[in-house]
Scaffold this motif. Structure first.
Motif, PDB file in Angstrom:
ATOM      1  N   PRO A 111       0.396  -0.750   0.108  1.00  0.00           N
ATOM      2  CA  PRO A 111       0.044  -0.138   0.426  1.00  0.00           C
ATOM      3  C   PRO A 111       0.983   1.245   0.110  1.00  0.00           C
ATOM      4  CG  PRO A 111       0.088  -0.766   2.416  1.00  0.00           C
ATOM      5  CD  PRO A 111       0.977  -1.959   1.502  1.00  0.00           C
ATOM      6  N   GLU A 112       0.013   2.704  -0.700  1.00  0.00           N
ATOM      7  CA  GLU A 112       1.151   3.432  -0.718  1.00  0.00           C
ATOM      8  C   GLU A 112       0.431   4.708   0.639  1.00  0.00           C
ATOM      9  OE1 GLU A 112       1.357   4.966  -4.797  1.00  0.00           O
ATOM     10  OE2 GLU A 112       2.400   3.180  -5.100  1.00  0.00           O
ATOM     11  N   GLY A 113       1.033   4.871   0.781  1.00  0.00           N
ATOM     12  CA  GLY A 113       0.025   6.772   1.778  1.00  0.00           C
ATOM     13  C   GLY A 113       1.213   6.486   3.122  1.00  0.00           C
ATOM     14  N   GLU A 114       0.193   7.230   4.033  1.00  0.00           N
ATOM     15  CA  GLU A 114       0.891   7.402   4.957  1.00  0.00           C
ATOM     16  C   GLU A 114       1.082   6.276   6.321  1.00  0.00           C
ATOM     17  OE1 GLU A 114       0.132  11.044   8.525  1.00  0.00           O
ATOM     18  OE2 GLU A 114       0.113  12.048   5.900  1.00  0.00           O
ATOM     19  N   GLU A 117       4.460   1.909   5.100  1.00  0.00           N
ATOM     20  CA  GLU A 117       5.490   1.451   5.898  1.00  0.00           C
ATOM     21  C   GLU A 117       5.838   0.776   7.311  1.00  0.00           C
ATOM     22  OE1 GLU A 117      10.435   2.895   6.377  1.00  0.00           O
ATOM     23  OE2 GLU A 117       9.228   4.009   5.331  1.00  0.00           O
ATOM     24  N   SER A 118       4.759   1.496   7.796  1.00  0.00           N
ATOM     25  CA  SER A 118       4.823   0.391   9.309  1.00  0.00           C
ATOM     26  C   SER A 118       3.711  -0.675   8.486  1.00  0.00           C
ATOM     27  CB  SER A 118       4.491   1.510  10.768  1.00  0.00           C
ATOM     28  OG  SER A 118       3.510   2.253  10.460  1.00  0.00           O
ATOM     29  N   GLN A 124       5.035  -8.079   7.703  1.00  0.00           N
ATOM     30  CA  GLN A 124       6.402  -8.575   7.441  1.00  0.00           C
ATOM     31  C   GLN A 124       6.527  -9.714   8.270  1.00  0.00           C
ATOM     32  OE1 GLN A 124       8.925  -6.499   5.590  1.00  0.00           O
ATOM     33  NE2 GLN A 124       7.924  -6.198   3.612  1.00  0.00           N
ATOM     34  N   MET A 125       6.923  -9.321   9.498  1.00  0.00           N
ATOM     35  CA  MET A 125       6.878  -9.740  11.114  1.00  0.00           C
ATOM     36  C   MET A 125       5.744 -10.792  11.157  1.00  0.00           C
ATOM     37  SD  MET A 125       8.044  -6.510  13.071  1.00  0.00           S
ATOM     38  CE  MET A 125       7.720  -7.586  14.643  1.00  0.00           C
ATOM     39  N   ILE A 126       4.744 -10.544  10.897  1.00  0.00           N
ATOM     40  CA  ILE A 126       4.246 -11.864  11.224  1.00  0.00           C
ATOM     41  C   ILE A 126       3.861 -12.896  10.249  1.00  0.00           C
ATOM     42  CG2 ILE A 126       1.168 -12.007  10.808  1.00  0.00           C
ATOM     43  CD1 ILE A 126       0.421  -9.275  12.282  1.00  0.00           C
TER      44      ILE A 126
END
Length: 194
Positions: A111-114, A117-118, A124-126
Motif C-alpha cells: 500500500p502507498e500513503g502515510e 511503511e510501518s 512482514q513480521m507476522i
C-alpha cells in the motif's frame, strides 16, 4: 489191575497226551500270535510316532507363523503410531497453507500513503513468525524453478516454449508447493518448458 482201572489209566494217559499236545500247540500259537502282534504293534507304533511327529511339525510351523504375524503387527502398529505423531498436525497445516499464500499476495501489493511503511513491516513480521512456526512443525516450501519436472512434486498446468531451458524444466512457479517433513503436502503448480 482191573479192566476198568486199565481203561481209566489209558483214558488218563490219552487225556494227558492230548492235553500236552494242546498245550504245546497253544504255546506255538501264542508264540506266533505274539510275534505277529509284536510286529503289528511296532508298525502301528511307528505309524503313530510319524503321525504325531508330523502334527508336532505342523504345530511348530503354525506357532512360528503366528509369532511372525504378531511381530509384523507389533512393528506396523509402532510405525503407524510414529507416523501418526509425525504427521498429526498435517490437517491443520494443510488448512493454513492458503493463509501463507494470502500473506505472500498481501506483501506483493504494497500500500502507498502515510503509515504504509510501518503497516508493511508489521505484516512482514507476522508472516515471518507464521512461517517459522510452520517450519518448526516440518513445513518447507519447494524450490521448483530451474528443476526438472517431476509429477510427484509438480503439477504442470501449462507447457511453454523456452529458448533458455531444455525440455521438461520448470520455468515458472504459479503456486508454491510444500513438503511436510518427507511427504508432499501440496504439489507446486508450474509452467514447464516444451
Amino acid at each position: 489191575m482191573s479192566k476198568e482201572q486199565t481203561q481209566y489209566s489209558e483214558n488218563e494217559e490219552v487225556e494227558i497226551v492230548e492235553n500236552e499236545q494242546d498245550a504245546h500247540t497253544s504255546e506255538e500259537t501264542a508264540e506266533e500270535t505274539n510275534g505277529v502282534v509284536t510286529e503289528e504293534s511296532a508298525e502301528q507304533l511307528q505309524a503313530k510316532i510319524e503321525a504325531l511327529t508330523a502334527q508336532v511339525d505342523d504345530y511348530a510351523q503354525r506357532l512360528a507363523r503366528s509369532q511372525a504375524d504378531f511381530d509384523n503387527f507389533r512393528k506396523r502398529t509402532i510405525r503407524e503410531k510414529e507416523e501418526l505423531g509425525k504427521y498429526a498436525s498435517s490437517k491443520l497445516i494443510t488448512e493454513l497453507v492458503p493463509v501463507i499464500d494470502n500473506f505472500g499476495r498481501a506483501l506483493d501489493t504494497l500500500p502507498e500513503g502515510e503509515g504504509a511503511e510501518s503497516f508493511v513491516k508489521g505484516v512482514q513480521m507476522i508472516h515471518r513468525q507464521f512461517e517459522s512456526v510452520l517450519q518448526a512443525e516440518g513445513l518447507t516450501a519447494m524450490n521448483t524453478v530451474g528443476e526438472a519436472f517431476n509429477p510427484e512434486f509438480h503439477q504442470a498446468v501449462m507447457q511453454v516454449e523456452s529458448d533458455e531451458h531444455e525440455e521438461g524444466i520448470v520455468v515458472e512457479e504459479l503456486q508454491k508447493g510444500y513438503m511436510l517433513k518427507d511427504k508432499v503436502l501440496r504439489p507446486a503448480m508450474v509452467k514447464v518448458s516444451g
